[in-house]
Design a protein around this motif. Structure first.
Motif, PDB file in Angstrom:
ATOM      1  N   LEU A  69       0.766  -1.245   0.074  1.00 11.81           N
ATOM      2  CA  LEU A  69       0.084  -0.103   0.100  1.00 11.81           C
ATOM      3  C   LEU A  69       0.846   1.304   0.100  1.00 11.81           C
ATOM      4  O   LEU A  69       0.700   2.364  -0.824  1.00 11.81           O
ATOM      5  CB  LEU A  69      -0.979  -0.053   1.419  1.00 11.81           C
ATOM      6  CG  LEU A  69      -1.812   1.140   1.299  1.00 11.81           C
ATOM      7  CD1 LEU A  69      -2.873   0.914   0.574  1.00 11.81           C
ATOM      8  CD2 LEU A  69      -1.953   1.266   2.888  1.00 11.81           C
ATOM      9  N   ILE A  70       1.990   1.262   0.791  1.00 13.17           N
ATOM     10  CA  ILE A  70       2.636   2.413   1.002  1.00 13.17           C
ATOM     11  C   ILE A  70       3.518   2.751  -0.160  1.00 13.17           C
ATOM     12  O   ILE A  70       3.918   3.851  -0.679  1.00 13.17           O
ATOM     13  CB  ILE A  70       3.434   2.544   2.203  1.00 13.17           C
ATOM     14  CG1 ILE A  70       2.245   2.796   3.355  1.00 13.17           C
ATOM     15  CG2 ILE A  70       4.263   3.486   2.364  1.00 13.17           C
ATOM     16  CD1 ILE A  70       2.651   2.609   4.553  1.00 13.17           C
ATOM     17  N   LYS A  71       4.171   1.455  -0.660  1.00 12.24           N
ATOM     18  CA  LYS A  71       5.189   1.547  -1.750  1.00 12.24           C
ATOM     19  C   LYS A  71       4.544   1.800  -3.067  1.00 12.24           C
ATOM     20  O   LYS A  71       5.134   2.736  -3.954  1.00 12.24           O
ATOM     21  CB  LYS A  71       6.068   0.339  -1.943  1.00 12.24           C
ATOM     22  CG  LYS A  71       7.063   0.304  -0.645  1.00 12.24           C
ATOM     23  CD  LYS A  71       8.552   0.539  -1.265  1.00 12.24           C
ATOM     24  CE  LYS A  71       9.601   1.062  -0.127  1.00 12.24           C
ATOM     25  NZ  LYS A  71      10.058  -0.033   0.508  1.00 12.24           N
ATOM     26  N   PHE A  72       3.354   1.252  -3.323  1.00 11.15           N
ATOM     27  CA  PHE A  72       3.094   1.206  -4.801  1.00 11.15           C
ATOM     28  C   PHE A  72       1.724   1.763  -4.842  1.00 11.15           C
ATOM     29  O   PHE A  72       1.444   2.064  -6.348  1.00 11.15           O
ATOM     30  CB  PHE A  72       2.871  -0.318  -5.292  1.00 11.15           C
ATOM     31  CG  PHE A  72       4.338  -1.022  -5.066  1.00 11.15           C
ATOM     32  CD1 PHE A  72       5.564  -0.456  -5.931  1.00 11.15           C
ATOM     33  CD2 PHE A  72       4.530  -2.023  -4.281  1.00 11.15           C
ATOM     34  CE1 PHE A  72       6.756  -1.171  -5.766  1.00 11.15           C
ATOM     35  CE2 PHE A  72       5.791  -2.489  -3.872  1.00 11.15           C
ATOM     36  CZ  PHE A  72       6.790  -2.339  -4.793  1.00 11.15           C
ATOM     37  N   THR A  73       0.896   2.176  -4.064  1.00  8.00           N
ATOM     38  CA  THR A  73      -0.551   2.734  -4.659  1.00  8.00           C
ATOM     39  C   THR A  73      -0.377   4.392  -4.416  1.00  8.00           C
ATOM     40  O   THR A  73       0.608   4.956  -4.000  1.00  8.00           O
ATOM     41  CB  THR A  73      -1.411   2.430  -3.394  1.00  8.00           C
ATOM     42  OG1 THR A  73      -1.174   2.884  -2.255  1.00  8.00           O
ATOM     43  CG2 THR A  73      -1.612   1.048  -3.727  1.00  8.00           C
ATOM     44  N   LYS A  74      -1.355   4.956  -5.339  1.00 13.91           N
ATOM     45  CA  LYS A  74      -1.242   6.461  -5.084  1.00 13.91           C
ATOM     46  C   LYS A  74      -1.445   6.885  -3.712  1.00 13.91           C
ATOM     47  O   LYS A  74      -0.727   7.909  -3.481  1.00 13.91           O
ATOM     48  CB  LYS A  74      -2.422   6.817  -5.947  1.00 13.91           C
ATOM     49  CG  LYS A  74      -2.507   7.985  -6.582  1.00 13.91           C
ATOM     50  CD  LYS A  74      -3.376   8.351  -7.676  1.00 13.91           C
ATOM     51  CE  LYS A  74      -3.195   9.908  -8.098  1.00 13.91           C
ATOM     52  NZ  LYS A  74      -4.180  10.173  -9.187  1.00 13.91           N
ATOM     53  N   ILE A  75      -2.379   6.471  -2.736  1.00 10.19           N
ATOM     54  CA  ILE A  75      -2.561   7.065  -1.629  1.00 10.19           C
ATOM     55  C   ILE A  75      -1.299   6.961  -0.657  1.00 10.19           C
ATOM     56  O   ILE A  75      -0.925   7.595   0.045  1.00 10.19           O
ATOM     57  CB  ILE A  75      -3.704   6.507  -0.995  1.00 10.19           C
ATOM     58  CG1 ILE A  75      -4.016   7.283   0.465  1.00 10.19           C
ATOM     59  CG2 ILE A  75      -3.718   5.100  -0.596  1.00 10.19           C
ATOM     60  CD1 ILE A  75      -4.864   8.316   0.140  1.00 10.19           C
ATOM     61  N   GLY A  76      -0.580   5.715  -0.948  1.00 11.20           N
ATOM     62  CA  GLY A  76       0.753   5.590  -0.238  1.00 11.20           C
ATOM     63  C   GLY A  76       1.923   6.592  -0.761  1.00 11.20           C
ATOM     64  O   GLY A  76       2.509   7.196   0.119  1.00 11.20           O
ATOM     65  N   ASP A  86      -5.936  16.753   4.221  1.00  9.34           N
ATOM     66  CA  ASP A  86      -6.770  16.309   4.983  1.00  9.34           C
ATOM     67  C   ASP A  86      -7.441  14.934   4.698  1.00  9.34           C
ATOM     68  O   ASP A  86      -7.608  14.000   5.621  1.00  9.34           O
ATOM     69  CB  ASP A  86      -8.094  17.199   4.893  1.00  9.34           C
ATOM     70  CG  ASP A  86      -7.915  18.542   5.573  1.00  9.34           C
ATOM     71  OD1 ASP A  86      -7.040  18.426   6.477  1.00  9.34           O
ATOM     72  OD2 ASP A  86      -8.789  19.570   5.494  1.00  9.34           O
ATOM     73  N   GLN A  87      -7.398  14.430   3.292  1.00  9.96           N
ATOM     74  CA  GLN A  87      -7.819  13.168   3.070  1.00  9.96           C
ATOM     75  C   GLN A  87      -6.810  12.213   3.461  1.00  9.96           C
ATOM     76  O   GLN A  87      -6.970  10.980   3.727  1.00  9.96           O
ATOM     77  CB  GLN A  87      -8.163  13.254   1.597  1.00  9.96           C
ATOM     78  CG  GLN A  87      -9.285  12.809   1.184  1.00  9.96           C
ATOM     79  CD  GLN A  87      -9.683  13.119  -0.333  1.00  9.96           C
ATOM     80  OE1 GLN A  87      -9.032  12.686  -1.304  1.00  9.96           O
ATOM     81  NE2 GLN A  87     -10.973  13.683  -0.688  1.00  9.96           N
ATOM     82  N   VAL A  88      -5.560  12.672   2.867  1.00  9.80           N
ATOM     83  CA  VAL A  88      -4.360  11.716   3.395  1.00  9.80           C
ATOM     84  C   VAL A  88      -4.334  11.251   4.809  1.00  9.80           C
ATOM     85  O   VAL A  88      -3.894  10.318   5.374  1.00  9.80           O
ATOM     86  CB  VAL A  88      -3.062  12.373   2.850  1.00  9.80           C
ATOM     87  CG1 VAL A  88      -1.766  11.452   3.306  1.00  9.80           C
ATOM     88  CG2 VAL A  88      -3.306  12.413   1.318  1.00  9.80           C
ATOM     89  N   ILE A  89      -4.422  12.484   5.594  1.00  6.56           N
ATOM     90  CA  ILE A  89      -4.534  12.109   7.070  1.00  6.56           C
ATOM     91  C   ILE A  89      -5.701  11.334   7.519  1.00  6.56           C
ATOM     92  O   ILE A  89      -5.256  10.291   8.233  1.00  6.56           O
ATOM     93  CB  ILE A  89      -4.758  13.524   7.808  1.00  6.56           C
ATOM     94  CG1 ILE A  89      -3.239  14.417   7.666  1.00  6.56           C
ATOM     95  CG2 ILE A  89      -4.705  13.228   9.246  1.00  6.56           C
ATOM     96  CD1 ILE A  89      -3.298  15.962   8.228  1.00  6.56           C
ATOM     97  N   SER A  90      -6.543  11.615   7.126  1.00  7.66           N
ATOM     98  CA  SER A  90      -8.031  10.509   7.364  1.00  7.66           C
ATOM     99  C   SER A  90      -7.556   9.383   7.003  1.00  7.66           C
ATOM    100  O   SER A  90      -7.669   8.397   7.834  1.00  7.66           O
ATOM    101  CB  SER A  90      -9.255  10.929   6.650  1.00  7.66           C
ATOM    102  OG  SER A  90      -9.693  12.302   7.115  1.00  7.66           O
ATOM    103  N   ALA A  91      -6.938   9.053   5.924  1.00  7.80           N
ATOM    104  CA  ALA A  91      -6.532   7.778   5.269  1.00  7.80           C
ATOM    105  C   ALA A  91      -5.602   6.863   6.336  1.00  7.80           C
ATOM    106  O   ALA A  91      -5.679   5.729   6.651  1.00  7.80           O
ATOM    107  CB  ALA A  91      -5.968   7.831   3.785  1.00  7.80           C
ATOM    108  N   THR A  92      -4.832   7.893   6.887  1.00  7.25           N
ATOM    109  CA  THR A  92      -3.951   7.392   7.611  1.00  7.25           C
ATOM    110  C   THR A  92      -4.239   6.647   8.853  1.00  7.25           C
ATOM    111  O   THR A  92      -3.922   5.513   9.563  1.00  7.25           O
ATOM    112  CB  THR A  92      -2.572   8.500   7.955  1.00  7.25           C
ATOM    113  OG1 THR A  92      -2.437   9.140   6.837  1.00  7.25           O
ATOM    114  CG2 THR A  92      -1.485   7.808   8.620  1.00  7.25           C
ATOM    115  N   PHE A  93      -5.212   7.583   9.685  1.00  6.94           N
ATOM    116  CA  PHE A  93      -5.956   7.201  10.593  1.00  6.94           C
ATOM    117  C   PHE A  93      -6.851   5.660  10.156  1.00  6.94           C
ATOM    118  O   PHE A  93      -6.738   4.973  11.277  1.00  6.94           O
ATOM    119  CB  PHE A  93      -6.847   8.337  11.220  1.00  6.94           C
ATOM    120  CG  PHE A  93      -6.310   9.355  12.201  1.00  6.94           C
ATOM    121  CD1 PHE A  93      -6.248   8.967  13.420  1.00  6.94           C
ATOM    122  CD2 PHE A  93      -5.567  10.212  11.732  1.00  6.94           C
ATOM    123  CE1 PHE A  93      -5.852   9.664  14.357  1.00  6.94           C
ATOM    124  CE2 PHE A  93      -5.012  11.178  12.556  1.00  6.94           C
ATOM    125  CZ  PHE A  93      -4.950  11.030  13.895  1.00  6.94           C
TER     126      PHE A  93
END
Lengths: 397, 302
Positions: free
Chosen positions: B168-175, B196-203
């Protein structure tokens, strides 16, 4: 249009929270009899409650944003002005002094005992205020220093027969030593790391007290700690309570005096400077290590003394009185009252200790309210109930 | 002090470490992005376990087959934990994005208190027995004296989650967006990333791993209560700091180191001071190597 929009938003929020709280609020499983209790009324409550709360929430957030844009120096609040005006401050103090002096004589012993606990927490709050409010170091294991003081008196009395008045300074000094012991290694750490390490320290002290039976008698604690003596005269139960009440009042007055003096002293200014900007204040010649250690030592001294008084008041202590929750309650008093503000901390401590005492039915909701209050205060009123007014120095041509 | 005892302790430590790792990931990811110690993270783990228990009991009483119960309850726990993590961020942390860090930390402590007591009031303060969801595998029987089936299950799930997360972190867009945001929030938003979206996704991601950890440990130990998140959360935090907070491989490594040291310490020396040991470990690390095993040392800028 906007009203419609707002209502839609609130409905969405309330549906979301109904979904969110569904398994925990609605279903209750009894694993022994294998039955399920469905509590649908909770869901209705959550839905209606959230609908209005979310409206209020958005309204307050909006107001806060608008308020932030306006000039902040709109003026001090009523209480702050009252505190600063000399003509109000003096009569006010006299009234408070009279009330405190006659308090134990007009109210019952039960009331006096509650007041003593509240005043002990005032002392603790003021002590923690040095560390958090003035020096800006978030300490989460403050109850550990409280425990050090209490156990110092209990153990010294048990083994060597040391009396209350000798134990009081010893408890303070011991706690200060522990403060330095903890402060020294964590000097380099910033805000959140410091919070965790002090939390860990508090838990270490509690767990050691719980497990080291030979030293601290484990979870069963120490019984029959003597109450403070009055020049060798035996006092009745009631007289002792009144006597302890006056001792605590004196100690609180002493604490207020010392902190008031500290606040505008060289050390106090150094603390404030370090809190605002470490690098800049170091460049101005403030010794970071020494200044921070002083904050730790002074802050924990009050906790130690409060601990001695606590042990003398309850005559029984065990590790359960010094858990993380005590630390959190003390932190709440400081945050709720207003970090750095003496009047605020006193008001916060009295409110937090007295309110739950007089609202027993509300008791089980105490901790959840504390949690909510911490969040809401941080968002809407980070300065606390009575915000600290910093002394300003004007340059006149 | 024979070899078998040693291997038992070794695998015990490994299991313990995997649970810590699943929780520590959430801490370290959140810290990496908004530099906040999410005190309430342990509570998310607890809520995951509670939701899992409640849903699985309801489904079992409705007479569903075991496999379906495991899958559905697990999914419900993950979904609910994610929802709680998301909501928590929106309420307690988002309004404080630009406030001093002390404020956000105090708000996080408040959130932790709130969630603990919410579960305490809505459910119970007693320990609830948690059904052991993992069946005994036939093929594993010869080795089960060293490593029990639940332990095997925990280990393999952790490894699977780690691989998924790395992907997820290495290869996807959100990662990619997460990595960019953790490096420089302003630059990331200038380049069109919705911070904001990225922070929500991290949570959400952090909460999901915590929920998995919650169900696994609950079905391994066999009981849960509202307070379970606190100590586990603190220990996972110790693990995250040990490995270097903000670094994902560091969190995993730190968790295993902590798991092993605890396991050997309790196995060979004493079990009374197990928790004390974890805290002393934390203090010692912070004194000698504040940046952790794999962390980069931070220099304070003017």
């Amino acid at each position: 249009m906007t009203a419609k929009h707002e209502i839609r938003k609130s409905i969405i929020a309330s549906i979301w929270f109904m979904f969110l709280t569904f398994p925990i609020m609605v279903i209750k499983v009894n694993t022994v009899t294998n039955t399920i209790e469905w509590r649908w009324y909770n869901m209705a409550l959550v839905g209606i409650g959230i609908f209005f709360l979310s409206m209020l929430w958005r309204y307050l957030l909006k107001k806060k944003e608008e308020g932030g844009k306006k000039e902040k120096k709109a003026g001090l609040s009523l209480i702050q002005r009252l505190l600063q005006e000399k003509q109000f401050a003096l009569p006010g103090m006299v009234i408070i002094a009279v009330i405190t002096i006659i308090f134990p004589h007009i109210f019952s012993m039960y009331q006096t005992n509650i007041m003593i606990s509240a005043l002990i927490f005032v002392m603790l709050g003021l002590g923690l205020n040095i560390v958090i409010g003035l020096a800006g170091l978030l300490v989460l294991g403050y109850a550990a220093f409280f425990a050090v003081g209490a156990y110092a008196y209990a153990l010294l009395n048990l083994h060597y027969g040391v009396g209350f008045w000798i134990a009081l300074p010893i408890g303070g000094i011991l706690a200060a030593l522990f403060g330095i012991l903890l402060g020294y290694p964590v000097l380099r750490l910033r805000g959140d790391y410091l919070a965790i390490v002090t939390l860990g320290f508090g838990e270490i002290i509690r767990l050691v007290l719980e497990n080291w039976n030979e030293f601290s008698f484990g979870p069963s604690g120490i019984k029959n700690i003597p109450k403070p003596g009055f020049f060798g005269i035996e006092l009745s139960m009631q007289a002792t309570t009144i006597y302890i009440f006056y001792i605590v009042v004196l100690l609180v007055v002493f604490t207020i005096f010392v902190i008031n003096r500290l606040k505008n002293s060289r050390i106090g200014r150094a603390w404030t400077a370090l809190k605002d900007d470490e690098i800049a204040s170091q460049a101005m010649g403030i010794d970071k290590a020494k200044t921070k250690l002083r904050a730790f030592a002074l802050g924990s001294t009050w906790a130690g003394m409060a601990g001695v008084v606590f042990a003398a008041k309850t005559t029984f202590i065990n590790p359960a009185s010094f858990t993380l929750w005590e630390s959190v309650i003390i932190l709440c008093t400081v945050v709720l009252g207003g970090m750095g503000s003496i009047a605020g901390v006193i008001a916060g401590a009295l409110l937090l200790i007295l309110l739950p005492e007089y609202m027993r039915d509300f008791g089980e909701f105490r901790m959840i309210t504390f949690g909510a209050v911490l969040i809401l205060m941080m968002i809407f009123r980070p300065g606390g109930m009575i915000e600290d007014v910093r002394k300003t120095y004007k340059f006149e041509k | 002090m024979d070899f078998e005892y040693f291997t038992q302790l070794f695998f015990g430590g490994l299991t313990r470490g995997s649970i810590y790792a699943l929780i520590a990931l959430g801490y370290t990811m959140v810290y990496g992005i908004i530099e906040l110690i999410n005190f309430a993270h342990g509570e998310i783990y607890m809520i995951g376990a509670f939701t899992g228990l409640i849903i699985s009991s309801v489904l079992t009483m409705m007479g569903m087959p075991t496999l379906a119960v495991i899958i559905l309850a697990g999914m419900a726990a993950i979904i609910y934990s994610c929802a709680y993590g998301y909501t928590m961020e929106k309420i307690a942390y988002k309004p404080l994005r630009n406030a001093p860090r002390l404020s956000a930390l105090i708000s996080a402590i408040g959130m932790s208190l709130f969630l603990q007591n919410y579960v305490l009031l809505a459910q119970t303060s007693d320990f609830l027995p948690f059904p052991s969801l993992v069946p005994e595998f036939k093929f594993w029987e010869p080795y089960s004296h060293i490593l029990t089936t639940p332990e095997l299950m925990i280990l393999s799930t952790t490894v699977f989650v780690m691989i998924l997360l790395t992907f997820l972190i290495k290869f996807t867009k959100i990662g990619k967006a997460m990595r960019a945001t953790s490096q420089d929030k302003i630059m990331a938003s200038l380049l069109g990333i919705n911070v904001d979206q990225v922070i929500s996704a991290t949570f959400v991601v952090g909460s999901a791993t915590a929920a998995i950890g919650g169900i696994l440990i609950a079905s391994h130990i066999g009981q849960i209560n509202f307070y379970m998140g606190f100590i586990a959360g603190i220990k996972a935090f110790v693990a995250a700091v040990l490995g270097g907070i903000g670094s994902i491989p560091g969190a995993v490594l730190g968790s295993f180191v902590l798991g092993w040291t605890e396991s050997f310490f309790t196995g060979y020396i004493s079990s009374d001071y197990e928790d004390v040991f974890a805290f002393i470990f934390l203090v010692v690390i912070l004194i000698f190597r504040p940046s952790g095993i794999l962390g980069r040392s931070q220099t304070q800028k003017v």
